[in-house]
Design an enzyme around this catalytic site. Structure first.
Site, PDB file in Angstrom:
ATOM      1  N   LEU A  10       0.820  -1.219   0.000  1.00  0.00           N
ATOM      2  CA  LEU A  10       0.000   0.000   0.000  1.00  0.00           C
ATOM      3  C   LEU A  10       0.855   1.271   0.000  1.00  0.00           C
ATOM      4  CD1 LEU A  10      -2.791  -1.033   2.542  1.00  0.00           C
ATOM      5  CD2 LEU A  10      -2.803  -1.210   0.043  1.00  0.00           C
ATOM      6  N   GLY A  11       2.163   1.129  -0.090  1.00  0.00           N
ATOM      7  CA  GLY A  11       3.047   2.283  -0.055  1.00  0.00           C
ATOM      8  C   GLY A  11       3.210   2.937  -1.417  1.00  0.00           C
ATOM      9  N   GLN A  12       4.164   3.874  -1.486  1.00  0.00           N
ATOM     10  CA  GLN A  12       4.348   4.662  -2.717  1.00  0.00           C
ATOM     11  C   GLN A  12       4.683   3.761  -3.913  1.00  0.00           C
ATOM     12  OE1 GLN A  12       7.661   7.420  -2.823  1.00  0.00           O
ATOM     13  NE2 GLN A  12       6.822   8.554  -4.548  1.00  0.00           N
ATOM     14  N   ARG A  36      -1.137  -2.456   6.966  1.00  0.00           N
ATOM     15  CA  ARG A  36      -2.344  -1.621   6.977  1.00  0.00           C
ATOM     16  C   ARG A  36      -3.431  -2.276   6.141  1.00  0.00           C
ATOM     17  NH1 ARG A  36      -1.260   3.580   4.153  1.00  0.00           N
ATOM     18  NH2 ARG A  36       0.634   2.717   3.241  1.00  0.00           N
ATOM     19  N   TYR A 139      18.548   4.274   8.413  1.00  0.00           N
ATOM     20  CA  TYR A 139      18.023   3.785   7.125  1.00  0.00           C
ATOM     21  C   TYR A 139      19.164   3.230   6.273  1.00  0.00           C
ATOM     22  CZ  TYR A 139      15.518   4.161   2.597  1.00  0.00           C
ATOM     23  OH  TYR A 139      14.934   3.926   1.373  1.00  0.00           O
ATOM     24  N   LYS A 143      20.009  -0.510   4.927  1.00  0.00           N
ATOM     25  CA  LYS A 143      20.052  -0.777   3.477  1.00  0.00           C
ATOM     26  C   LYS A 143      21.348  -1.482   3.091  1.00  0.00           C
ATOM     27  CE  LYS A 143      16.030   0.446   2.207  1.00  0.00           C
ATOM     28  NZ  LYS A 143      15.103  -0.625   1.784  1.00  0.00           N
TER      29      LYS A 143
HETATM   30  P1  NAD Z   1       6.361   3.401   1.792  1.00  0.00           P
HETATM   31  O1  NAD Z   1       6.731   3.897   3.129  1.00  0.00           O
HETATM   32  O2  NAD Z   1       5.557   4.267   0.915  1.00  0.00           O
HETATM   33  O3  NAD Z   1       5.611   2.006   1.919  1.00  0.00           O
HETATM   34  C1  NAD Z   1       6.023   1.009   2.804  1.00  0.00           C
HETATM   35  C2  NAD Z   1       4.803   0.149   3.164  1.00  0.00           C
HETATM   36  O4  NAD Z   1       5.230  -0.850   4.105  1.00  0.00           O
HETATM   37  C3  NAD Z   1       3.674   0.934   3.826  1.00  0.00           C
HETATM   38  O5  NAD Z   1       2.465   0.739   3.102  1.00  0.00           O
HETATM   39  C4  NAD Z   1       3.593   0.350   5.231  1.00  0.00           C
HETATM   40  O6  NAD Z   1       2.274   0.268   5.731  1.00  0.00           O
HETATM   41  C5  NAD Z   1       4.178  -1.035   5.032  1.00  0.00           C
HETATM   42  N1  NAD Z   1       4.740  -1.622   6.249  1.00  0.00           N
HETATM   43  C6  NAD Z   1       5.450  -0.998   7.221  1.00  0.00           C
HETATM   44  N2  NAD Z   1       5.798  -1.897   8.172  1.00  0.00           N
HETATM   45  C7  NAD Z   1       5.302  -3.090   7.787  1.00  0.00           C
HETATM   46  C8  NAD Z   1       5.350  -4.395   8.331  1.00  0.00           C
HETATM   47  N3  NAD Z   1       5.957  -4.647   9.496  1.00  0.00           N
HETATM   48  N4  NAD Z   1       4.755  -5.408   7.656  1.00  0.00           N
HETATM   49  C9  NAD Z   1       4.100  -5.165   6.501  1.00  0.00           C
HETATM   50  N5  NAD Z   1       4.004  -3.934   5.919  1.00  0.00           N
HETATM   51  C10 NAD Z   1       4.616  -2.919   6.563  1.00  0.00           C
HETATM   52  O7  NAD Z   1       7.725   2.971   1.065  1.00  0.00           O
HETATM   53  P2  NAD Z   1       8.032   2.963  -0.501  1.00  0.00           P
HETATM   54  O8  NAD Z   1       8.434   4.329  -0.887  1.00  0.00           O
HETATM   55  O9  NAD Z   1       6.956   2.280  -1.233  1.00  0.00           O
HETATM   56  O10 NAD Z   1       9.376   2.105  -0.492  1.00  0.00           O
HETATM   57  C11 NAD Z   1       9.378   0.713  -0.709  1.00  0.00           C
HETATM   58  C12 NAD Z   1      10.822   0.231  -0.673  1.00  0.00           C
HETATM   59  O11 NAD Z   1      11.586   0.948  -1.637  1.00  0.00           O
HETATM   60  C13 NAD Z   1      11.538   0.463   0.671  1.00  0.00           C
HETATM   61  O12 NAD Z   1      12.435  -0.592   0.902  1.00  0.00           O
HETATM   62  C14 NAD Z   1      12.314   1.727   0.441  1.00  0.00           C
HETATM   63  O13 NAD Z   1      13.458   1.806   1.250  1.00  0.00           O
HETATM   64  C15 NAD Z   1      12.690   1.579  -1.014  1.00  0.00           C
HETATM   65  N6  NAD Z   1      12.996   2.857  -1.657  1.00  0.00           N
HETATM   66  C16 NAD Z   1      12.024   3.781  -1.849  1.00  0.00           C
HETATM   67  C17 NAD Z   1      12.342   4.999  -2.437  1.00  0.00           C
HETATM   68  C18 NAD Z   1      11.310   6.071  -2.669  1.00  0.00           C
HETATM   69  O14 NAD Z   1      11.688   7.197  -3.064  1.00  0.00           O
HETATM   70  N7  NAD Z   1      10.019   5.792  -2.481  1.00  0.00           N
HETATM   71  C19 NAD Z   1      13.663   5.252  -2.839  1.00  0.00           C
HETATM   72  C20 NAD Z   1      14.641   4.297  -2.595  1.00  0.00           C
HETATM   73  C21 NAD Z   1      14.276   3.079  -2.022  1.00  0.00           C
HETATM   74  C1  AKB Z   2      14.228   8.544   1.165  1.00  0.00           C
HETATM   75  O1  AKB Z   2      14.392   9.746   0.887  1.00  0.00           O
HETATM   76  O2  AKB Z   2      14.387   8.062   2.290  1.00  0.00           O
HETATM   77  C2  AKB Z   2      13.865   7.615   0.036  1.00  0.00           C
HETATM   78  C3  AKB Z   2      15.117   7.043  -0.538  1.00  0.00           C
HETATM   79  C4  AKB Z   2      15.895   7.822  -1.521  1.00  0.00           C
HETATM   80  O3  AKB Z   2      15.501   5.965  -0.165  1.00  0.00           O
HETATM   81  N1  AKB Z   2      13.089   8.324  -0.931  1.00  0.00           N
END
Ligand code: NAD
Ligand code: AKB
Length: 320
Positions: A10-12, A36, A139, A143
């Site tokens: 449900l995340g981004q 969620r 973080y 990672k």
């Molecule tokens: P987000 O925070 O939008 O979504 C994360 C989801 O995980 C949420 O819906 C949350 O409810 C769920 N969650 C949290 N704890 C949980 C648990 N214990 N069990 C099950 N679900 C749980 O994150 P995102 O932006 O979708 O990122 C996803 C992955 O990509 C992450 O590993 C993040 O580090 C990585 N990432 C994201 C970005 C970015 O810009 N969005 C950039 C680099 C890396």
């Molecule tokens: C953050 O800013 O934490 C994320 C990422 C680059 O991992 N968007």
């Protein structure tokens, strides 16, 4: 066909990855899960799952005959600095549970790392694929450890683990989850709704970014790639553009000329951004599995504004 499980769906990223996977492999093939509950009916299978619960995760994988896991659960960089102990347990604990269940049931795993895995000791422009990794955020610590853990499960147990180091991701669908690069999403909503944005990063802070359709394609193409060609299985650098708040604002002004920028620097997020590279080198991904972004700054901005202007937010002054 064995099913695909998306955790943190449900995340981004998950809210756009799940529909893309369902379009490619069939609705019933993709099981979405999150700690969620979804707001509405997403149209395909959904299970409530806290990935810290290893037994519950194993039950889902067994009962749904899961063959591939896209593991998206994490606390992002800014949230992680507010709750470092929780970030450690959520980010690394859930990954360990996913890798163990993948080992037991013979599943493949995609897990994203981040430019946040780099630290102030990393060469900043560009950060090479293989380089010094000494992050100064919780973080980043999780990672780097996650990259190593996923590599370990591949070498030691033969689990098909793959991953990318995403830059900041820009999208109009779901809000970002508490990161340092969130300004690059917020600015679009603020520009359309108010014609003004107050940035928490300084005007010249340069970071790598990518539009969400490219990020989704990167994950799916990497998982489809010939494994024998992959030398850097977990944590391929991938990028599409390098932005600063001022550079992004200038591009948005081509569509919304009156956009006003203010700056109220958040010292915590500014320090995080200053510890990350200004640009990463993604040549290993290009060479090993043919990675290439399709959206540059101009194409991404036009598409973001076109989609936001079609939304409920009201963007009568957007010329797209
Ligand atoms: P987000 O925070 O939008 O979504 C994360 C989801 O995980 C949420 O819906 C949350 O409810 C769920 N969650 C949290 N704890 C949980 C648990 N214990 N069990 C099950 N679900 C749980 O994150 P995102 O932006 O979708 O990122 C996803 C992955 O990509 C992450 O590993 C993040 O580090 C990585 N990432 C994201 C970005 C970015 O810009 N969005 C950039 C680099 C890396
Ligand atoms: C953050 O800013 O934490 C994320 C990422 C680059 O991992 N968007």
């Amino acid at each position: 066909m064995r099913r695909i499980l998306v955790t943190g769906a449900l995340g981004q990223i998950g809210s756009e990855l799940v529909p893309a996977l369902r379009a490619a492999y069939g609705e019933a093939t993709v099981v979405a899960s999150d700690v969620r509950q979804p707001a509405g009916d997403g149209g395909g299978p959904f299970v409530a799952l806290d990935c810290r619960d290893a037994a519950a995760l194993a039950t889902v994988v067994r009962e749904h005959r899961v063959g591939t896991i896209y593991h998206l659960v994490a606390l992002l960089s800014a949230t992680g600095e507010r709750h470092p102990q929780k970030a450690y347990h959520v980010n690394l604990g859930t990954l360990m549970n996913v890798l163990e269940v993948a080992r037991e049931y013979g599943a493949a795993v995609f897990t994203p790392s981040s430019i946040g895995a780099f630290g102030p000791g990393t060469p900043r422009d560009p950060a090479p694929q293989d380089t010094i990794m000494r992050p100064t955020t919780m973080y980043g610590v999780t990672k780097v450890a996650g990259e190593l853990l996923a590599d370990y499960y591949h070498h030691r147990f033969g689990v098909d683990t793959r991953g990318v180091r995403y830059p900041g991701l820009i999208s109009y669908g779901s809000p970002p989850g508490g990161g340092t690069t969130d300004y690059a999403v917020e600015i679009f909503h603020a520009a359309v709704e108010r014609g003004e944005y107050t940035s928490f990063l300084g005007p010249d802070t340069q970071l790598d970014m990518m539009y969400m359709p490219d990020a989704i394609r990167a994950a799916m193409e990497l998982m489809e790639a010939d494994g024998s060609r992959l030398r850097h299985r977990n944590a391929f650098n991938v990028t599409a553009m390098q932005l600063t708040p001022e550079r992004l604002a200038a591009e948005i002004r081509r569509h919304i000329p009156g956009l006003r920028m203010k700056y109220e620097i958040d010292p915590v997020r500014q320090a995080i951004a200053d510890s990350w590279p200004r640009r990463i080198d993604d040549s290993a991904a290009r060479e090993e599995w043919g990675w290439a972004p399709r959206y540059d700054l101009a194409a991404m901005t036009a598409d973001m504004l076109a989609n936001l202007s079609r939304g409920a937010g009201g963007a009568a002054n957007v010329a797209v």
